[in-house]
Write a protein that holds these residues in place. Structure first.
Motif, PDB file in Angstrom:
ATOM      1  N   ALA A 262      41.994  43.620  48.869  1.00 41.70           N
ATOM      2  CA  ALA A 262      42.536  42.709  47.854  1.00 41.70           C
ATOM      3  C   ALA A 262      43.367  43.481  46.828  1.00 41.70           C
ATOM      4  N   LEU A 263      42.870  44.653  46.414  1.00 41.94           N
ATOM      5  CA  LEU A 263      43.609  45.448  45.436  1.00 41.94           C
ATOM      6  C   LEU A 263      44.980  45.850  45.964  1.00 41.94           C
ATOM      7  N   SER A 264      45.073  46.098  47.267  1.00 40.09           N
ATOM      8  CA  SER A 264      46.373  46.476  47.844  1.00 40.09           C
ATOM      9  C   SER A 264      47.374  45.334  47.764  1.00 40.09           C
ATOM     10  N   HIS A 265      46.880  44.115  47.629  1.00 45.23           N
ATOM     11  CA  HIS A 265      47.760  42.947  47.517  1.00 45.23           C
ATOM     12  C   HIS A 265      47.924  42.482  46.067  1.00 45.23           C
ATOM     13  N   THR A 266      47.515  43.313  45.118  1.00 45.16           N
ATOM     14  CA  THR A 266      47.556  42.908  43.707  1.00 45.16           C
ATOM     15  C   THR A 266      48.945  42.463  43.244  1.00 45.16           C
ATOM     16  N   PRO A 267      50.029  43.199  43.526  1.00 39.32           N
ATOM     17  CA  PRO A 267      51.343  42.739  43.054  1.00 39.32           C
ATOM     18  C   PRO A 267      51.710  41.345  43.568  1.00 39.32           C
ATOM     19  N   THR A 268      51.433  41.092  44.846  1.00 37.24           N
ATOM     20  CA  THR A 268      51.745  39.775  45.410  1.00 37.24           C
ATOM     21  C   THR A 268      50.914  38.683  44.746  1.00 37.24           C
ATOM     22  N   ARG A 269      49.651  38.966  44.556  1.00 29.98           N
ATOM     23  CA  ARG A 269      48.764  37.962  43.950  1.00 29.98           C
ATOM     24  C   ARG A 269      49.108  37.734  42.480  1.00 29.98           C
ATOM     25  N   LEU A 270      49.474  38.802  41.787  1.00 30.05           N
ATOM     26  CA  LEU A 270      49.901  38.618  40.399  1.00 30.05           C
ATOM     27  C   LEU A 270      51.127  37.714  40.318  1.00 30.05           C
ATOM     28  N   ALA A 271      52.087  37.946  41.216  1.00 29.21           N
ATOM     29  CA  ALA A 271      53.298  37.122  41.216  1.00 29.21           C
ATOM     30  C   ALA A 271      52.963  35.665  41.508  1.00 29.21           C
ATOM     31  N   ARG A 272      51.935  35.447  42.311  1.00 28.32           N
ATOM     32  CA  ARG A 272      51.578  34.081  42.689  1.00 28.32           C
ATOM     33  C   ARG A 272      50.740  33.377  41.625  1.00 28.32           C
ATOM     34  N   ARG A 273      49.795  34.123  41.019  1.00 26.09           N
ATOM     35  CA  ARG A 273      48.811  33.470  40.152  1.00 26.09           C
ATOM     36  C   ARG A 273      49.126  33.567  38.659  1.00 26.09           C
ATOM     37  N   ALA A 274      49.744  34.652  38.194  1.00 27.70           N
ATOM     38  CA  ALA A 274      49.887  34.868  36.752  1.00 27.70           C
ATOM     39  C   ALA A 274      50.635  33.744  36.062  1.00 27.70           C
ATOM     40  N   LEU A 275      51.665  33.209  36.711  1.00 31.33           N
ATOM     41  CA  LEU A 275      52.450  32.131  36.108  1.00 31.33           C
ATOM     42  C   LEU A 275      52.122  30.770  36.701  1.00 31.33           C
TER      43      LEU A 275
ATOM     44  N   ARG B 130      43.030  48.045  17.165  1.00 27.98           N
ATOM     45  CA  ARG B 130      41.868  47.427  17.809  1.00 27.98           C
ATOM     46  C   ARG B 130      42.305  46.273  18.700  1.00 27.98           C
ATOM     47  N   PHE B 131      43.259  45.471  18.227  1.00 28.61           N
ATOM     48  CA  PHE B 131      43.747  44.338  19.010  1.00 28.61           C
ATOM     49  C   PHE B 131      44.421  44.827  20.294  1.00 28.61           C
ATOM     50  N   ALA B 132      45.213  45.893  20.194  1.00 30.80           N
ATOM     51  CA  ALA B 132      45.882  46.440  21.378  1.00 30.80           C
ATOM     52  C   ALA B 132      44.860  46.983  22.370  1.00 30.80           C
ATOM     53  N   PHE B 133      43.836  47.634  21.852  1.00 34.23           N
ATOM     54  CA  PHE B 133      42.798  48.169  22.746  1.00 34.23           C
ATOM     55  C   PHE B 133      42.101  47.035  23.489  1.00 34.23           C
ATOM     56  N   PHE B 134      41.708  46.002  22.749  1.00 30.31           N
ATOM     57  CA  PHE B 134      41.033  44.885  23.417  1.00 30.31           C
ATOM     58  C   PHE B 134      41.958  44.195  24.408  1.00 30.31           C
ATOM     59  N   SER B 135      43.219  44.010  24.038  1.00 30.53           N
ATOM     60  CA  SER B 135      44.165  43.354  24.942  1.00 30.53           C
ATOM     61  C   SER B 135      44.331  44.157  26.222  1.00 30.53           C
ATOM     62  N   ALA B 136      44.368  45.488  26.102  1.00 31.46           N
ATOM     63  CA  ALA B 136      44.483  46.339  27.287  1.00 31.46           C
ATOM     64  C   ALA B 136      43.265  46.172  28.191  1.00 31.46           C
ATOM     65  N   VAL B 137      42.085  46.098  27.586  1.00 34.75           N
ATOM     66  CA  VAL B 137      40.867  45.881  28.378  1.00 34.75           C
ATOM     67  C   VAL B 137      40.932  44.526  29.080  1.00 34.75           C
ATOM     68  N   ALA B 138      41.407  43.493  28.372  1.00 35.63           N
ATOM     69  CA  ALA B 138      41.505  42.160  28.960  1.00 35.63           C
ATOM     70  C   ALA B 138      42.492  42.153  30.126  1.00 35.63           C
ATOM     71  N   VAL B 139      43.626  42.841  29.978  1.00 38.61           N
ATOM     72  CA  VAL B 139      44.610  42.909  31.063  1.00 38.61           C
ATOM     73  C   VAL B 139      44.016  43.594  32.289  1.00 38.61           C
ATOM     74  N   LEU B 140      43.296  44.673  32.063  1.00 43.51           N
ATOM     75  CA  LEU B 140      42.665  45.371  33.184  1.00 43.51           C
ATOM     76  C   LEU B 140      41.658  44.471  33.892  1.00 43.51           C
ATOM     77  N   PHE B 141      40.898  43.714  33.119  1.00 43.75           N
ATOM     78  CA  PHE B 141      39.933  42.794  33.729  1.00 43.75           C
ATOM     79  C   PHE B 141      40.659  41.740  34.567  1.00 43.75           C
ATOM     80  N   TYR B 142      41.767  41.246  34.035  1.00 43.67           N
ATOM     81  CA  TYR B 142      42.522  40.231  34.782  1.00 43.67           C
ATOM     82  C   TYR B 142      43.068  40.814  36.087  1.00 43.67           C
ATOM     83  N   VAL B 143      43.618  42.023  36.011  1.00 47.63           N
ATOM     84  CA  VAL B 143      44.239  42.632  37.194  1.00 47.63           C
ATOM     85  C   VAL B 143      43.199  42.992  38.251  1.00 47.63           C
ATOM     86  N   PHE B 144      42.055  43.519  37.822  1.00 45.76           N
ATOM     87  CA  PHE B 144      41.070  44.017  38.780  1.00 45.76           C
ATOM     88  C   PHE B 144      40.044  42.966  39.199  1.00 45.76           C
ATOM     89  N   TYR B 145      39.975  41.850  38.454  1.00 47.02           N
ATOM     90  CA  TYR B 145      39.031  40.805  38.878  1.00 47.02           C
ATOM     91  C   TYR B 145      39.656  39.417  38.920  1.00 47.02           C
TER      92      TYR B 145
END
Length: 609
Positions: free
Chosen positions: A15-28, A559-574
């Motif tokens: 699934a991780l290998s398909h992350t770019p394709t899935r991001l393009a499909r799901r993010a928007l 602090r906001f940037a740090f939390f946002s980065a953590v949230a982005v990582l969670f979105y990308v990896f899960y």
């Protein structure tokens, strides 16, 4: 065959290998009102009962806002930022909140679901924007609850005559700002968590009783403040070496104070999350959301004025300003401190109650979307409340004390509470109030900014039938102009050049807004209730939110940037993989249309497909 991306390590790596394709499909990927109101809501299993009316919403709004605003943030806003002009800070923040409340109301009437801003962004800008908004909201609620709980400790101590410092344990090995253990705050959060998971209707009744008592104490404080205080305190500090006048720190201090106290208005956002449980959304939601903001703003300004009249701004206690104003007095008025402590305790309890109702419903709807595990979406068949919301946050508490660990495990196992409250309790153990309030303020302003953009976009863009670029260009250029105005205000030295630059920026913003208004037609008209004077009101809301964001300090953005980065990582990896799986197994279905609630707004609905 299990097609889940999480069925095995090999499946997850694939699934991780398909992350770019899935991001393009799901993010928007954009949901619709029909989706949110039908099969997405059905993922919770049991339906939340429609038991609330307009007076419940007004009471919840007042209860959710007044406790935190006056009794926790006012002292710091006055002492550190605005001085006597703190009442103007509350008025500015209240205006900004009212404009945002109009935006919330349009969405909530058209789409009465429990997701609040998360659902509004999901049907407008797509899954990723909704996820970032929802993540910020949940963290804002958890942190604000922790901040308010710590304020409860201070006022309870004032009520019974015991210093709150005696109830907090200091851990020298922890960093400053995170080294105080507040056990009372933990107990309060866990107790309210039990109450809100029992029943929404009973929670509303408890809130109305506590709010009514709280309003009596507020009236008492206002009368005593204006009776016993002195008008000279509006202009004269106690220490002549400190800046004097009504604006001791200038206009910048007023706006910085407004950004700081904006936390006080997060309660109306919680009211919008109750939309799914309202009997008549078309009538009750506008009254409940906007009415509570107006009433609370008036109360805030009166309370701030009475506090300033009691003491010079540089003598106001930052942690418990009202009760401390009377403590230790030898003229027979020392007892007022304890009365105020009791009243503040009621207000903080109602604020916690409403905020925790809201945060649980946010996590419930986020669970319905599959960007977090759908287990969080479960609504208990007996209580009709989202008992599983935010269960994973409770794991944090397992690191905090043997007794608390045992209690947390027991609560989760018997499924008796909404586990979001457990993480709130853990944060309340350690985090310092300044750290909490600044982080909550920036997150809240960001969310309200996003909702204001969303209501404009939804009015002027219809997916698949209209060109979105004129509207997107307007939103980007208007926000950029607001940022330029804010940067000039903050960094350019006072003088004629600054005034000229601010005037030019303001004129450009108005010109951009008027040009958009004249050239781009609306493609959608709300059927029941809409923001008036479109696009002016939401645009002003955007401008004010950007301006108030610029008033916050640098560490808050770190602090906001740090939390946002953590949230982005969670979105990308899960999240993107979980929602992709749900799309593949048919949990998401495409519906081209909108759902609307009829004017009676009871159980029946009219679908337009």
């Amino acid at each position: 065959m299990d097609t889940s991306s999480f069925s095995s390590l090999r499946a997850y790596l694939r699934a991780l290998s398909h992350t770019p394709t899935r991001l393009a499909r799901r993010a928007l990927s954009i949901s619709t009102s029909y989706d949110e109101m039908s099969h997405v809501r059905a993922r919770s299993g049991t339906t939340m009962r429609k038991t609330l009316r307009w007076y419940d919403l007004v009471s919840l709004g007042i209860g959710g806002m007044v406790g935190a605003g006056v009794f926790v943030t006012t002292g710091r806003a006055t002492r550190l930022y605005a001085g006597p002009a703190v009442l103007l800070s509350y008025a500015i923040a209240g205006l900004c909140a009212l404009l945002s409340a109009f935006c919330y109301t349009e969405f909530a009437v058209d789409m009465p679901v429990a997701g609040g801003a998360f659902s509004y962004l999901r049907v407008t800008f797509g899954e990723f924007a909704a996820f970032m908004t929802g993540a910020n909201l949940v963290v804002d609620y958890v942190l604000s609850n922790a901040a308010v709980a710590r304020g409860f400790t201070a006022y309870l101590g004032a009520a019974i005559g015991i210093s709150s410092s005696k109830w907090r344990l200091t851990v020298p090995s922890f960093p400053n700002g995170f080294n105080e253990i507040d056990v009372v705050a933990v107990a309060v959060v866990l107790l309210i968590t039990l109450v809100i998971c029992y029943s929404t209707r009973e929670s509303s009744v408890v809130n109305m009783i506590l709010t009514a008592l709280h309003i009596l104490f507020i009236a008492f404080v206002i009368m005593v403040g204006f009776w016993r205080g002195s008008w000279k305190n509006f202009t004269e500090p106690a220490n002549p070496e400190n800046p004097g006048g009504f604006f001791p720190h200038g206009a910048a201090g007023v706006f910085q104070g407004a950004a700081f106290v904006y936390l006080s208005y997060i309660g109306y956002d919680a009211v919008s999350t109750m939309a799914e449980e309202v009997k008549d959304p078309v009538r009750d939601i506008p009254v409940g959301v906007s009415g509570s903001v107006i009433l609370v703003t008036v109360l805030y300004c009166l309370m701030a004025a009475s506090m300033t009249k009691l003491l010079p701004y540089d003598m106001i206690d930052a942690e418990a300003p009202f009760s401390a104003a009377f403590s230790g007095k030898s003229d027979g008025w020392g007892w007022v401190s304890r009365v105020i402590g009791v009243g503040a305790s009621f207000g903080i309890l109602t604020s916690l109650l409403v905020a925790m109702l809201g945060q649980a419903r946010y996590m419930c709807v986020i669970g319905r979307s599959n960007v977090v595990p759908s287990w969080f979406a479960r609504v208990h068949p007996r209580t009709s409340t989202p008992v599983n919301a935010s269960a994973f946050l409770g794991i944090y508490l397992l690191r905090v004390g043997v007794v608390v660990r045992f209690f947390a495990l027991w609560l989760i196992e018997v499924n008796a509470v909404c586990p979001t409250g457990i993480f709130t309790a853990a944060i309340a153990l350690f985090a310092d109030l300044d750290v909490l309030l600044n982080l909550v303020s920036i997150g809240t302003l960001f969310v309200f900014y996003m909702v204001a953009n969303a209501v404009i976009y939804r009015r002027y863009v219809a997916a698949g039938t209209s060109n979105p670029w004129p509207t997107l260009s307007f939103l980007c250029s208007f926000s950029f102009t607001a940022m330029m105005f804010t940067l000039i205000w903050k960094f350019v030295p006072t003088g004629g050049a600054k005034a000229g630059m601010l005037s030019v920026s303001g004129i450009i913003a108005i010109a951009i807004l008027q040009l958009f208004h004249c050239m781009v037609p609306q493609v959608r008209k709300p059927e029941f209730w809409g923001v008036p004077f479109m696009p002016w009101i939401p645009s002003i809301s955007i401008f004010l939110n950007v301006f108030l964001l610029g008033s916050l300090d640098g560490p808050s953005y770190v602090r906001f940037a740090f939390f946002s980065a953590v949230a982005v990582l969670f979105y990308v990896f899960y999240s993107v993989h979980a929602s992709f799986d749900a799309e593949g197994d048919g949990s998401f279905t495409a519906k081209n249309g909108e759902i609307h609630v009829d004017s009676k707004g009871i159980e029946d609905q009219t679908f337009k497909v």
